[in-house]
Scaffold this motif. Structure first.
Motif, short mmCIF file in Angstrom:
data_model
loop_
_atom_site.label_atom_id
_atom_site.label_comp_id
_atom_site.label_asym_id
_atom_site.label_seq_id
_atom_site.Cartn_x
_atom_site.Cartn_y
_atom_site.Cartn_z
N TYR A 45 19.33 45.71 7.27
CA TYR A 45 20.71 45.51 7.71
C TYR A 45 21.07 44.03 7.72
CZ TYR A 45 24.91 45.23 10.47
OH TYR A 45 26.19 44.93 10.87
N SER A 90 35.41 50.12 5.75
CA SER A 90 33.95 50.27 5.71
C SER A 90 33.25 49.01 6.20
CB SER A 90 33.50 50.60 4.28
OG SER A 90 34.06 51.81 3.84
N ARG A 107 33.47 48.90 10.01
CA ARG A 107 32.52 49.84 10.61
C ARG A 107 31.09 49.31 10.50
NH1 ARG A 107 35.73 53.80 8.14
NH2 ARG A 107 34.21 54.01 6.43
N TRP A 108 30.78 48.70 9.38
CA TRP A 108 29.45 48.12 9.15
C TRP A 108 29.16 47.00 10.16
CZ3 TRP A 108 25.03 49.05 6.85
CH2 TRP A 108 24.17 48.02 6.47
N ALA A 120 28.86 48.58 13.75
CA ALA A 120 27.57 49.27 13.90
C ALA A 120 26.44 48.26 14.08
CB ALA A 120 27.30 50.15 12.68
N CYS A 153 24.22 48.19 17.37
CA CYS A 153 22.85 48.69 17.18
C CYS A 153 21.85 47.55 17.00
CB CYS A 153 22.80 49.64 15.99
SG CYS A 153 23.81 51.12 16.20
N LEU A 203 20.26 52.48 14.50
CA LEU A 203 20.65 51.72 13.31
C LEU A 203 20.12 52.37 12.04
CD1 LEU A 203 22.05 49.12 12.34
CD2 LEU A 203 19.84 47.96 12.52
N VAL A 234 22.53 54.60 10.21
CA VAL A 234 23.64 53.76 9.71
C VAL A 234 23.25 53.14 8.37
CG1 VAL A 234 24.98 51.67 10.15
CG2 VAL A 234 24.51 53.27 12.01
N GLU A 252 22.85 55.94 5.61
CA GLU A 252 24.17 56.40 5.14
C GLU A 252 24.82 55.36 4.24
OE1 GLU A 252 28.05 58.53 7.09
OE2 GLU A 252 27.30 56.70 8.06
N HIS A 253 24.65 54.09 4.60
CA HIS A 253 25.24 53.02 3.80
C HIS A 253 24.62 52.97 2.41
CE1 HIS A 253 27.23 49.16 3.09
NE2 HIS A 253 26.09 48.77 2.54
#
Length: 676
Positions: free
Chosen positions: A539, A561, A564-565, A568, A572, A605, A608, A611-612
């Protein structure tokens, strides 16, 4: 009028089967054979005692943090019919999260409120976009504040998650201020609502926890001596029973015991006895050979002193009593030996830069008595305030040398019976709680003859004045005691460093069956543990990459997006960081379970990042299929590791020595193998 009854009533419900399935699996994994083992496991020995104290309404203090978590455990015990009568010292000598949640410990409760705070804020953030100031908007905002307060109320480390939520809310509020589509009144309403929900509500809830705690635990108990005399006197039984009805105002002729307010290394009282200081110490320094004055950590008749008026010989209280006030000069006479408290220009036995304190013995040499002390009431409201029992915190300043009576905290050698050293400290270095004393037990002296006075000192004092502390005073004292309480700094067999946690190089043996090899360990699932750590690194790398490219005006992600990234990651990855990194600065004994709140954020995380990768990095059907296959393989590995470590998670199966050795995947894992 009732025509609407002719139409059918339709109820629509949206059920997320994934959430239902996860909830069912989570409950099953935690409730399976929950009553096993039938023994006290690891730190349950402490929390079980606290629950017993609640059941019996006995006051206690846990230096690890506020009482909300203990009250939740006690509520569970109360609902289960527990009456507090159990001997909690019969202790038995992902997987880690399951193990911790099955036991009567606080980390799982802390994790619940940490995640509830984050979930509530995310729900509130969604309501903000759709229907600000709606009932659901208010509900999630208030729940965020309450959940944050509950997290702090369980353990002080919950404040890290609270600060994280405040930081994210602060950034969102800053963006609101810059939104020109909102009126000034609307912006002000948003800011006031957030201040009320995220600042005022948590503070009020936190205070409420202590109000309930003190209402439940109102009886004297084993932790009383940690608290001040005034606090102890407010509890039912114990010191309250001794001090009930004592005279409030200290007068000339009063018989008193003086307790040191600092109370460290242990609570103690000003004390003297017949023994004298050695003529020569082991270091070669000489002493005055006067009668020893110490601080003694137990109730004793030699703790009694008589407050004497230097201008009169009598050691009894006049009628009417003449009260002692701030600034008055007094003499303190030791009740059992009738010698005067004294200090002079002789080095203290263990603190050579301070003066020796003694009870004066006249050896007929050129060492005159210096026994006058000026009373200073530290917490006075006026310069004519009267010295009060329990309530007044006083310093005794030596008139001749301007030194202050102080507890040094050092333990005297065997010639001093291992009691604590009392010294005369120079005024410039004396502003500390160790120089402050308060009267704990008090009576008006009636006997002038020494034999009668000794009988009087041995008898209990009882008269009738109430001295209950206010809730605010008790609340503030509890905060101070908890924040300054020092845990045992000694190394524990299963203690570890924060660096060991990330790589799972440590474990904790929670329980071992007394006859078989069945055992319970706090041991993480290495697949989940490593995956969560890898997701955090990935991440951070992706975030930096996207940030640099956006700086070059290259937007790889749509704006929604990207936001949201970022959110998150803030919650997280930020939750992991704030719940992990502060432990590097803490000077306390640390264990693997301290990492679990941070691990919970790291595990959040993981989906997350997955999914990304699926949505934004796997851009062809082949890549998406390959990625799905890898996910299935990864999940299968995680389930296999969980099943392999299951006997150490539940402790319900005895393993052979060879099976136990096979589970010791790291040399640092302390798997217990009985000698044959």
């Amino acid at each position: 009028m009732l025509g609407f009854l002719k139409h059918p009533v339709v109820v629509t419900a949206n059920i997320n089967l994934n959430v239902v399935a996860l909830t069912a699996v989570g409950l099953l994994s935690r409730l399976w054979q929950l009553s096993y083992p039938g023994a006290v496991v690891f730190d349950e020995v402490y929390y079980g005692q606290y629950i017993s104290f609640y059941m019996k309404r006995i006051f206690f203090l846990d230096g690890s943090g506020p009482p909300f978590g203990h009250m939740l455990l006690a509520l569970g015990g109360y609902l289960g019919g527990f009456d507090g009568n159990f001997l909690w010292n019969r202790i038995g000598a992902e997987n880690a999260l399951i193990t911790q949640s099955r036991l009567m410990l606080l980390e799982s409760v802390l994790i619940f409120f940490n995640l509830l705070a984050v979930l509530s804020y995310l729900k509130f953030s969604n309501s903000q976009k759709q229907r600000p100031f709606s009932p659901s908007w208010w509900f999630w905002l208030m729940l965020t504040g309450v959940a944050c307060s509950c997290a702090v109320g369980v353990k002080y480390v919950g404040v890290f998650t609270y600060l994280l939520v405040l930081a994210v809310a602060g950034v969102h509020a800053w963006h609101l201020i810059g939104d020109r589509t909102l009126s000034n009144v609307c912006v002000l309403g948003h800011l006031l609502a957030r201040a009320a929900a995220l600042l005022v509500t948590p503070a009020a809830t936190y205070v409420l926890f202590f109000y309930v705690h003190l209402s439940l635990a109102y009886r004297s108990g084993p932790h009383d001596q940690i608290m001040s005399s005034a606090f102890q006197a407010s509890l039912e039984g114990g010191l309250a029973r001794i001090t009930q009805g004592q005279p409030l105002e200290v007068a000339y002729g009063s018989q008193v015991t003086l307790k040191n307010v600092f109370g460290k290394p242990v609570p103690c009282w000003l004390h003297s006895h017949q023994s004298t200081y050695p003529v020569v110490y082991e270091s070669g320094r000489g002493s005055s050979h006067q009668q020893q004055v110490t601080c003694y950590p137990f109730k004793d008749v030699n703790n009694w002193w008589i407050v004497k008026d230097p201008g009169r010989h009598q050691l009894v209280v006049n009628n009417p009593p003449k009260p002692v006030r701030h600034g008055d000069v007094v003499q303190l006479v030791h009740g059992m030996t009738t010698r005067f408290l004294n200090t002079h220009d002789v080095a203290a036995p263990l603190s050579p830069h301070s003066q020796e304190v003694s009870c004066y013995v006249d050896y007929n040499i050129s060492m005159p008595a210096q026994n006058l002390w000026r009373l200073e009431i530290v917490n006075r409201d006026s310069d004519t305030e009267v010295w009060k029992t329990i309530l007044s915190e006083v310093r005794l300043v030596h008139v001749n040398t301007s030194t202050v009576l102080k507890l040094s905290g050092a333990h005297l050698p065997d010639w001093g019976f291992r009691q604590l050293e009392v010294v005369g400290e120079k005024m410039a270095r004396a502003y500390h709680e160790s120089t402050v004393w308060n009267v704990e037990e008090h009576r008006y002296g009636k006997s002038q003859e020494q034999k009668e006075r000794e009988v009087e000192l041995h008898s209990p004092a009882q008269m009738d004045v109430s001295r209950n502390l206010s809730f605010v005073a008790r609340f503030l004292e509890l905060q101070w005691r908890m924040l300054t309480a020092k845990s045992d700094g000694s190394e524990h067999k299963y203690s570890s460093s924060p660096l060991d946690w990330v790589t799972l190089d440590t474990s904790i043996a929670y329980w071992l069956h007394p006859r078989t090899s069945a055992q319970i360990h706090l041991l993480g699932n290495v697949v989940i543990w490593a995956s969560a750590g890898l997701a955090t690194v990935l991440y951070v790398l992706l975030f930096v990459w996207y940030l640099l490219r956006r700086r070059r005006k290259i937007c790889d992600l749509p704006e929604d997006s990207w936001l949201r990234w970022v959110l998150a990651g803030a919650l997280c990855a930020g939750g992991w960081a704030v719940n992990y990194l502060p432990f590097f600065l803490m000077e306390k004994t640390l264990f693997l379970y301290h990492y679990l709140p941070a691990l919970a954020f790291q595990i959040l995380l993981l989906p997350v990042v997955l999914e990304h990768i699926s949505d934004h990095l796997c851009r062809t059907q082949l890549l998406r299929s390959l990625f799905s296959a890898l996910l299935v393989a990864w999940y299968s590995c995680a389930c296999h590791v969980f099943n392999a470590l299951r006997p150490l998670t539940y402790g319900d199966r005895s393993l052979s020595p060879s099976e136990l050795k096979a589970l010791r995947w790291k040399d640092s894992w302390d798997i217990l193998i009985r000698k044959q």
